[in-house]
Design an enzyme around this catalytic site. Structure first.
Site, mmCIF file in Angstrom:
data_model
loop_
_atom_site.group_PDB
_atom_site.id
_atom_site.type_symbol
_atom_site.label_atom_id
_atom_site.label_comp_id
_atom_site.label_asym_id
_atom_site.label_seq_id
_atom_site.Cartn_x
_atom_site.Cartn_y
_atom_site.Cartn_z
ATOM 1 N N LEU A 186 7.188 9.938 -12.974
ATOM 2 C CA LEU A 186 8.478 9.328 -12.681
ATOM 3 C C LEU A 186 9.558 10.360 -12.932
ATOM 4 O O LEU A 186 9.501 11.105 -13.915
ATOM 5 C CB LEU A 186 8.725 8.112 -13.583
ATOM 6 C CG LEU A 186 8.108 6.774 -13.183
ATOM 7 C CD1 LEU A 186 8.394 5.730 -14.250
ATOM 8 C CD2 LEU A 186 8.625 6.301 -11.826
ATOM 9 N N ASP A 187 10.574 10.410 -12.062
ATOM 10 C CA ASP A 187 11.699 11.312 -12.272
ATOM 11 C C ASP A 187 12.364 11.011 -13.613
ATOM 12 O O ASP A 187 12.316 9.868 -14.089
ATOM 13 C CB ASP A 187 12.732 11.149 -11.162
ATOM 14 C CG ASP A 187 12.220 11.624 -9.812
ATOM 15 O OD1 ASP A 187 11.326 12.491 -9.786
ATOM 16 O OD2 ASP A 187 12.717 11.120 -8.782
ATOM 17 N N PRO A 188 13.019 11.996 -14.216
ATOM 18 C CA PRO A 188 13.687 11.754 -15.508
ATOM 19 C C PRO A 188 14.657 10.580 -15.484
ATOM 20 O O PRO A 188 14.749 9.832 -16.462
ATOM 21 C CB PRO A 188 14.411 13.081 -15.763
ATOM 22 C CG PRO A 188 13.563 14.101 -15.086
ATOM 23 C CD PRO A 188 13.069 13.418 -13.836
#
Length: 299
Positions: free
Chosen positions: A46-48
């Site tokens: 998952l993206d930050p």
């Protein structure tokens, strides 16, 4: 004599409802520390800035990660109209703007092109490898890349709500999908441009965000039996495969990498998992009444 691995042999899944502002790797590290586990990984980055379900695999469960990664996933996200950014989300700098705003009819006409088997170009800031390096590392150095389009299966893409500044959508898709690319390409198709304002993965394969622990809960229960009690069995990572029961003799053979006779049948050539007394023994191919192992579990 081999060097002893740090930590304990912990096996299973820990589901975290990832908050915004941390990387998936940081979450895995926190869970591994909290359980004092020897080995850990995750099933799908998952993206930050994204939130939601991050399935952390411990020990032998890491062998089942590919099956969860290949499973369908559900994302809820908001697309803001009027601007593209360098990252295709709100964390990037604005690169292009537009005064166009689509109406409901235009959106309804555009969405079908993003369902089914589609092709999408990953964002410049992504984990795609370019000549051995991650695209996000090259992007931070100012390198512009011509990334190849990739196949993606979108089972569902539905409108949740719409207003004058953007839309909220829900998408169910297969492996390798970039929600940011959907937002970018949808904005271009509508002539208004767009980027992701926020993103949440609500479920991934058999795992749901609402059933996950927060990072605060992981930290509060760290190194205690309470946290170990929240571990889920590694067998959940095999939910999409047929289970084939084997007896104790076959289980021993399978654990040593040899075919084991099955107590029930399956389709010839089918990928399945062998179990003994409910515990996973191996993943393999069913042929001629036996399971031929490709992965074995030592728990």
């Amino acid at each position: 004599m081999g060097r002893r691995k740090k930590g304990n042999p912990v096996h299973g899944w820990m589901i975290v409802d990832k908050p915004a502002g941390v990387t998936s790797t940081q979450v895995v590290g926190k869970v591994r520390w909290a359980l004092d586990a020897q080995k850990a990984g995750h099933a799908g980055t998952l993206d930050p800035d994204a939130t939601g379900v991050l399935a952390v695999a411990l020990g032998e469960a890491t062998k089942t990660v590919p099956f969860v990664t290949d499973a369908l996933k559900c994302y809820r996200f908001r697309v803001v109209w009027g601007a593209e950014t360098s990252t295709d989300d709100a964390s990037g700098t604005v690169t292009t703007t537009s005064d166009v705003r689509p109406d409901a009819d235009a959106l309804s006409a555009a969405l079908p092109a993003f369902r089914g088997d589609i092709r999408q170009v990953p964002p410049q800031v992504s984990a795609v490898k370019v000549e051995g390096e991650r695209a996000y590392d090259l992007a931070r150095e100012g390198v512009e890349m011509d990334l190849a389009a990739r196949d993606l299966f979108v089972e569902r893409l539905e409108l949740i709500s719409q207003d004058g500044t953007g839309v909220e959508l829900e998408m169910v898709c297969g492996k390798g999908g970039y929600v940011r690319a959907i937002a970018r390409d949808l904005g271009r198709a509508l002539g208004c441009l767009g980027h992701v304002a926020w993103l949440r993965r609500t479920w991934s394969g058999p795992f749901e965000a609402d059933a996950g622990l927060s990072l605060e809960e992981v930290e509060a229960m760290a190194r205690t039996p309470d946290l170990h009690a929240r571990l889920l069995p590694l067998e959940l990572g095999l939910h999409g495969l047929t289970e084939i029961a084997v007896n104790e003799i076959s289980a021993t053979r399978l654990r040593h990498g040899n075919p084991g006779d099955a107590l029930q049948g399956a389709n010839y050539g089918e990928t399945c998992w062998a179990s003994h007394q409910g515990r996973a023994v191996a993943v393999g191919t069913y042929r001629a009444g036996a399971v031929h192992p490709s992965k074995v579990f030592q728990t």
